[in-house]
Design a protein around this motif. Sequence first.
Motif, PDB file in Angstrom:
ATOM      1  N   ALA A   1      28.604  47.956 -31.224  1.00  0.00           N
ATOM      2  CA  ALA A   1      27.889  48.670 -30.157  1.00  0.00           C
ATOM      3  C   ALA A   1      28.370  48.220 -28.786  1.00  0.00           C
ATOM      4  N   ASP A   2      28.434  49.179 -27.839  1.00  0.00           N
ATOM      5  CA  ASP A   2      28.760  48.825 -26.464  1.00  0.00           C
ATOM      6  C   ASP A   2      27.505  48.301 -25.761  1.00  0.00           C
ATOM      7  N   GLY A   3      27.688  47.884 -24.514  1.00  0.00           N
ATOM      8  CA  GLY A   3      26.592  47.235 -23.803  1.00  0.00           C
ATOM      9  C   GLY A   3      25.391  48.132 -23.576  1.00  0.00           C
ATOM     10  N   ARG A   4      25.643  49.388 -23.237  1.00  0.00           N
ATOM     11  CA  ARG A   4      24.533  50.295 -22.943  1.00  0.00           C
ATOM     12  C   ARG A   4      23.664  50.520 -24.185  1.00  0.00           C
ATOM     13  N   LEU A   5      24.302  50.775 -25.331  1.00  0.00           N
ATOM     14  CA  LEU A   5      23.552  51.019 -26.560  1.00  0.00           C
ATOM     15  C   LEU A   5      22.831  49.759 -27.031  1.00  0.00           C
ATOM     16  N   ALA A   6      23.519  48.627 -26.974  1.00  0.00           N
ATOM     17  CA  ALA A   6      22.915  47.383 -27.449  1.00  0.00           C
ATOM     18  C   ALA A   6      21.679  47.015 -26.639  1.00  0.00           C
ATOM     19  N   LEU A   7      21.777  47.096 -25.321  1.00  0.00           N
ATOM     20  CA  LEU A   7      20.625  46.737 -24.492  1.00  0.00           C
ATOM     21  C   LEU A   7      19.500  47.757 -24.632  1.00  0.00           C
ATOM     22  N   ALA A   8      19.853  49.014 -24.869  1.00  0.00           N
ATOM     23  CA  ALA A   8      18.801  50.018 -25.092  1.00  0.00           C
ATOM     24  C   ALA A   8      18.021  49.702 -26.367  1.00  0.00           C
ATOM     25  N   ILE A   9      18.741  49.319 -27.429  1.00  0.00           N
ATOM     26  CA  ILE A   9      18.067  48.945 -28.670  1.00  0.00           C
ATOM     27  C   ILE A   9      17.185  47.724 -28.460  1.00  0.00           C
ATOM     28  N   VAL A  10      17.720  46.729 -27.775  1.00  0.00           N
ATOM     29  CA  VAL A  10      16.948  45.497 -27.542  1.00  0.00           C
ATOM     30  C   VAL A  10      15.728  45.791 -26.679  1.00  0.00           C
ATOM     31  N   ALA A  11      15.887  46.636 -25.655  1.00  0.00           N
ATOM     32  CA  ALA A  11      14.736  46.986 -24.812  1.00  0.00           C
ATOM     33  C   ALA A  11      13.652  47.675 -25.630  1.00  0.00           C
ATOM     34  N   GLY A  12      14.055  48.544 -26.563  1.00  0.00           N
ATOM     35  CA  GLY A  12      13.066  49.188 -27.422  1.00  0.00           C
ATOM     36  C   GLY A  12      12.346  48.199 -28.313  1.00  0.00           C
ATOM     37  N   VAL A  13      13.092  47.253 -28.892  1.00  0.00           N
ATOM     38  CA  VAL A  13      12.467  46.238 -29.747  1.00  0.00           C
ATOM     39  C   VAL A  13      11.516  45.360 -28.931  1.00  0.00           C
ATOM     40  N   LEU A  14      11.934  44.963 -27.732  1.00  0.00           N
ATOM     41  CA  LEU A  14      11.063  44.156 -26.879  1.00  0.00           C
ATOM     42  C   LEU A  14       9.786  44.915 -26.514  1.00  0.00           C
ATOM     43  N   SER A  15       9.925  46.194 -26.229  1.00  0.00           N
ATOM     44  CA  SER A  15       8.742  46.994 -25.875  1.00  0.00           C
ATOM     45  C   SER A  15       7.764  47.070 -27.034  1.00  0.00           C
ATOM     46  N   LEU A  16       8.290  47.309 -28.246  1.00  0.00           N
ATOM     47  CA  LEU A  16       7.421  47.365 -29.416  1.00  0.00           C
ATOM     48  C   LEU A  16       6.743  46.026 -29.669  1.00  0.00           C
ATOM     49  N   ALA A  17       7.497  44.930 -29.544  1.00  0.00           N
ATOM     50  CA  ALA A  17       6.911  43.611 -29.778  1.00  0.00           C
ATOM     51  C   ALA A  17       5.855  43.288 -28.731  1.00  0.00           C
ATOM     52  N   PHE A  18       6.144  43.608 -27.478  1.00  0.00           N
ATOM     53  CA  PHE A  18       5.168  43.350 -26.419  1.00  0.00           C
ATOM     54  C   PHE A  18       3.909  44.185 -26.620  1.00  0.00           C
ATOM     55  N   GLY A  19       4.081  45.459 -26.984  1.00  0.00           N
ATOM     56  CA  GLY A  19       2.916  46.293 -27.246  1.00  0.00           C
ATOM     57  C   GLY A  19       2.087  45.781 -28.407  1.00  0.00           C
ATOM     58  N   ALA A  20       2.759  45.326 -29.474  1.00  0.00           N
ATOM     59  CA  ALA A  20       2.026  44.794 -30.617  1.00  0.00           C
ATOM     60  C   ALA A  20       1.221  43.556 -30.237  1.00  0.00           C
ATOM     61  N   LEU A  21       1.819  42.684 -29.413  1.00  0.00           N
ATOM     62  CA  LEU A  21       1.090  41.494 -28.969  1.00  0.00           C
ATOM     63  C   LEU A  21      -0.119  41.872 -28.115  1.00  0.00           C
ATOM     64  N   LEU A  22       0.050  42.856 -27.248  1.00  0.00           N
ATOM     65  CA  LEU A  22      -1.071  43.283 -26.405  1.00  0.00           C
ATOM     66  C   LEU A  22      -2.200  43.867 -27.241  1.00  0.00           C
ATOM     67  N   VAL A  23      -1.847  44.719 -28.187  1.00  0.00           N
ATOM     68  CA  VAL A  23      -2.885  45.325 -29.029  1.00  0.00           C
ATOM     69  C   VAL A  23      -3.603  44.260 -29.833  1.00  0.00           C
ATOM     70  N   HIS A  24      -2.842  43.330 -30.395  1.00  0.00           N
ATOM     71  CA  HIS A  24      -3.456  42.262 -31.187  1.00  0.00           C
ATOM     72  C   HIS A  24      -4.323  41.354 -30.325  1.00  0.00           C
TER      73      HIS A  24
END
Length: 414
Positions: free
Chosen positions: A366-389
């Motif tokens: 993966a190039d930089g744009r795709l890799a960081l987009a994937i990581v940003a999505g994973v971070l968003s999901l993890a942060f949302g899960a922590l907030l909900v919990h």
Amino acid sequence: MEAAAVNSTGDALVAVALAGTLFFGLDVNQARGQVALYLLVTMAPFALVAPLIGPALDRMRHARRYAIAGTFVARGLLCWGMAGAVSNNDAVTFLPAAFGVLVLSKAFGVLRAAVTPRVLPDQITLVTANARASFAGLIAASIAAPVAAGLAVLIGPDWLLRIAMLVFLAGVIFSMRLPNHVDSPETAPAPAPEDSPPAQKRRWRTFPRVGPAVAEAMEANAILRAFSGFLILYLAFLLRQERFDQVSANVALGLLAAAAGAGGLAGTALGAWMKARAPRIIVFGTLAFVTAVTAVSAAFFGLVAALAVALAAGLGQSLGKLSLDAVVQREIGEEVRSSTFAVSETLHQLVWVIGGLLGLGMSIVADGRLALAIVAGVLSLAFGALLVHRTGGRPLRSRLSLDDASATPARRTS
């Protein structure tokens, strides 16, 4: 603070020597394989670190100064062995010795964090005290790293490791100069209820018993640590393969290291400046900031964006770790504090290695744009899960503030 500075100086010398043997001396594909092997060797035995090191350090509460000095002596001897292994190209000796240095470095961090509440002045908070010790270490490492890089070119990584041995042995002097009350008096254990499990089983169950405040802080820091491991290795190999704005690969790597170091210094400085008594809010706020910077960097990826996300990762890891240490120091009793820190270090080392391995794999496909987009999505999901919990339907800030306020007496009685 002096012992922390010496520890960081020695770790910086070892890191530069390892970088010269595992990364810069090989082409990209060979370096990727060597780094992956090193990460796997580092990760595999860490499953035993928490149940062994933590309880052992808890039992040595009456001799913490000697335990800290022992981590310096052992690392000095291992550096001498690593120097001989580098000279003879002996990977069988080199990798286990490197693992030993890493484990003992973590053991020093566990001990330093465990003794901080015993030397804490009344006028400052735990976050500030942790930040000051970390700041001393970061300044020492920032000075030692470029000096070590120059020495590695002049005298080679083997002699650099021998210098690291002398630095670690010097740390013994500062360890023994710590005040006597760092060592807790040895007391007889309180009688356990008849239906309580054996002590050994309780030690293995340290992590489930830490409570929601510490568990949530560990989870948030695990996310930040995995992100840091991914980003460091992904960008390191990406910048070796691609050119940005007519900047050479070595210059880009130097800028990346400088940005990550500046982020660590900024996080430590913020921790020292903020007189925060709600470290859990800091942990969640740091995770939100890192997520936002990663998303923006993915949309505008380039050299500047790569440096920005590296700076954010360094800041997030540093500030999050300071806040986690404060939560553990305040919430956990002294009798199991070292075990809890050992569990925390083990968890975070494992997720860092996993993130690093994912970064190695992602650098191939993966190039930089795709890799960081994937990581940003994973971070968003993890942060949302922590907030909900965490919130359970109530505002986050009020929940965290109430919990931090109710936990304040626990710190005074620990």
